[in-house]
Design a protein around this motif. Sequence first.
Motif, PDB file in Angstrom:
ATOM      1  N   VAL A 251       0.885  -1.044  -0.074  1.00  0.00           N
ATOM      2  CA  VAL A 251       0.252  -0.073  -0.045  1.00  0.00           C
ATOM      3  C   VAL A 251       0.997   1.179   0.097  1.00  0.00           C
ATOM      4  O   VAL A 251       1.672   1.361   0.900  1.00  0.00           O
ATOM      5  CB  VAL A 251      -0.999  -0.015   1.350  1.00  0.00           C
ATOM      6  N   PRO A 252       0.793   2.069  -0.852  1.00  0.00           N
ATOM      7  CA  PRO A 252       1.500   3.077  -1.139  1.00  0.00           C
ATOM      8  C   PRO A 252       1.113   4.575  -0.235  1.00  0.00           C
ATOM      9  O   PRO A 252       0.934   5.681  -0.455  1.00  0.00           O
ATOM     10  CB  PRO A 252       1.632   3.731  -2.523  1.00  0.00           C
ATOM     11  N   ASP A 253       1.107   4.143   1.094  1.00  0.00           N
ATOM     12  CA  ASP A 253       0.783   5.321   2.015  1.00  0.00           C
ATOM     13  C   ASP A 253       1.808   5.963   2.549  1.00  0.00           C
ATOM     14  O   ASP A 253       2.692   5.203   2.948  1.00  0.00           O
ATOM     15  CB  ASP A 253      -0.209   4.607   2.906  1.00  0.00           C
ATOM     16  N   THR A 254       1.675   6.953   2.875  1.00  0.00           N
ATOM     17  CA  THR A 254       2.884   7.918   3.592  1.00  0.00           C
ATOM     18  C   THR A 254       2.282   8.795   4.943  1.00  0.00           C
ATOM     19  O   THR A 254       1.123   9.075   4.878  1.00  0.00           O
ATOM     20  CB  THR A 254       3.450   8.788   2.813  1.00  0.00           C
ATOM     21  N   HIS A 304       7.726   0.337  -5.961  1.00  0.00           N
ATOM     22  CA  HIS A 304       7.038  -0.956  -6.625  1.00  0.00           C
ATOM     23  C   HIS A 304       5.645  -1.257  -5.605  1.00  0.00           C
ATOM     24  O   HIS A 304       5.791  -1.798  -4.671  1.00  0.00           O
ATOM     25  CB  HIS A 304       7.720  -1.766  -7.054  1.00  0.00           C
ATOM     26  N   ALA A 305       4.380  -0.824  -6.222  1.00  0.00           N
ATOM     27  CA  ALA A 305       3.236  -0.795  -5.026  1.00  0.00           C
ATOM     28  C   ALA A 305       2.182  -1.816  -5.433  1.00  0.00           C
ATOM     29  O   ALA A 305       2.122  -1.800  -6.716  1.00  0.00           O
ATOM     30  CB  ALA A 305       2.813   0.520  -4.744  1.00  0.00           C
ATOM     31  N   GLY A 306       1.285  -2.185  -4.828  1.00  0.00           N
ATOM     32  CA  GLY A 306       0.009  -2.866  -5.028  1.00  0.00           C
ATOM     33  C   GLY A 306       0.166  -4.441  -5.432  1.00  0.00           C
ATOM     34  O   GLY A 306      -0.693  -4.936  -6.040  1.00  0.00           O
ATOM     35  N   VAL A 307       1.174  -5.051  -4.804  1.00  0.00           N
ATOM     36  CA  VAL A 307       1.126  -6.499  -4.906  1.00  0.00           C
ATOM     37  C   VAL A 307       0.924  -7.127  -3.381  1.00  0.00           C
ATOM     38  O   VAL A 307       1.718  -6.934  -2.618  1.00  0.00           O
ATOM     39  CB  VAL A 307       2.389  -7.026  -5.411  1.00  0.00           C
ATOM     40  N   LEU A 354       7.004   5.901  -9.765  1.00  0.00           N
ATOM     41  CA  LEU A 354       6.098   4.997  -9.430  1.00  0.00           C
ATOM     42  C   LEU A 354       5.580   3.893 -10.335  1.00  0.00           C
ATOM     43  O   LEU A 354       5.425   4.485 -11.639  1.00  0.00           O
ATOM     44  CB  LEU A 354       4.954   6.090  -9.001  1.00  0.00           C
ATOM     45  N   PHE A 355       5.782   2.803  -9.876  1.00  0.00           N
ATOM     46  CA  PHE A 355       5.333   1.609 -10.676  1.00  0.00           C
ATOM     47  C   PHE A 355       4.153   1.068 -10.115  1.00  0.00           C
ATOM     48  O   PHE A 355       3.884   0.830  -9.041  1.00  0.00           O
ATOM     49  CB  PHE A 355       6.595   0.649 -10.431  1.00  0.00           C
ATOM     50  N   ALA A 356       3.051   0.252 -11.103  1.00  0.00           N
ATOM     51  CA  ALA A 356       1.905  -0.001 -10.604  1.00  0.00           C
ATOM     52  C   ALA A 356       1.561  -1.283 -11.333  1.00  0.00           C
ATOM     53  O   ALA A 356       1.943  -1.567 -12.549  1.00  0.00           O
ATOM     54  CB  ALA A 356       0.628   1.076 -10.777  1.00  0.00           C
ATOM     55  N   VAL A 357       0.774  -2.111 -10.594  1.00  0.00           N
ATOM     56  CA  VAL A 357       0.303  -3.106 -11.505  1.00  0.00           C
ATOM     57  C   VAL A 357      -1.312  -3.227 -11.433  1.00  0.00           C
ATOM     58  O   VAL A 357      -2.070  -4.079 -11.875  1.00  0.00           O
ATOM     59  CB  VAL A 357       0.403  -4.606 -10.751  1.00  0.00           C
TER      60      VAL A 357
END
Length: 467
Positions: A251-254, A304-307, A354-357
């Motif tokens: 999760v790309p939370d900050t 690399h987020a979302g996996v 930013l990388f996403a799937v």
Amino acid sequence: MSHASLVRRDRDRLLPADPTTRSVARALYERVADAPIISPHGHVPVEWLVEDRPFSDPASLLITHDHYVTRLLHASGVGLDELGVGGSAADPRQVWRRFAERWPLFAGTASGYWISESLQNVLDVTVPLSAATADEAYDRIADQLATPELRPRALFERFGIEVLATTDDPLDDLAGHAALAAEGAVGRVLPTFRPDRYLDPDAAGFAQNVERLVAETGSPGTFAGYLAALEQRRRYFIEHGAVSADHGIEVPDTLDLAPEEGEGLFARVVSGDADAGERHSFRAHMLLQMARMSVDDGLVMTVHAGVVRNHSTQTFRRFGPDSGHDIPRRTDFVGGLRPLLERFGLERDLHLVLFAVDETVYSREIAPLAGFYPSVYIGAPWWFLDAPDAMARFRSAVTETAGFSRGSGFIDDTRAFLSIPARHDTARRADAAFLARLVVEGRVDEETAGAVIDDIIGPQPKRVFKL
């Protein structure tokens, strides 16, 4: 069908079917077909190049360690233990036979395309794979693996790799990189700082990892000491040629916390007393801290987020991580990264890639963010999306909002060494096809299209990754 038509079909693979568009795409592709490979993020072990040992067998080279391949075989009923995954005992020839007899499973897949390219263009195996041809192909490859031409360093040169980045633990002594740099036997091989196991309280052995980090850097066991230890190791990586730090997160939370809040949270996560919400807050705060460090020391920050890692608990317990059951999920970059971008987003020395799937975020979130923030760049299609059709969708999703200049350039992100040239070639053909359509539709002139494809193959990734 004549030999000439076979050659033309191969020459034009992945290019548009329409003759007019194909002609433009072919000219664009040929401008960059033989350009050097820039690979600023990948997972090829540096030891392969340091030791330069022959690859052991065809199954280990092409199947066992490639979870693109093993996951689809597993879905069809082949046990991962039968494929040698996770250190399982398996005869390489039997692994290869199981793969060859199920070769039709890979029709239309990106992994099938890459393996075909590797077999034909690197290993000179032209016989179609099947149960009947499995042993012939296996023996052909095995014979070649014993030759000097198929050793890692020779392939590095043959593939035209100019820059190759590895992925490394923050406490790695980087002796392999130092040895390669001193020897000068291959091109530029760079380490990458990958601190996930030291930042995520849910990672196996987190408290022990943190204890080892502060002990080996001589830092106190406080939050300030922990941050100083990470900063010290980043400097060590930079001294050994690193240009980026990579973060694999779900999760790309900050979250931006005051120092005293960070200290209290650190104490709770290290002691094991933190609840799920506190552990999430710590991860979010540390992702923001990583951005702060990148502003200070210049390391490019890739996310690399979302996996969802290790989706099958039973499989993870038996075979360990990276055994083919990591699954994409929805992501929210706009809300999740806002605290980070509020603080650092306007810093021009920060390069945040930013990388996403989750394909839905390309046009909705990542392209608009990169179209405003000078620090944000659009990561290339990654993992489940680094395939020809997905690359075309990616270009359509981001270009109208952010153009071409806000991208990272292609990132192969692979351990499958033999597939590196095929993956980069796929991206070059996909970009040529997309640009050709813009030319034919009168949206971009040919001169501009040529300048764009020249740039995104080499100069652009060098700029984004500060090479």
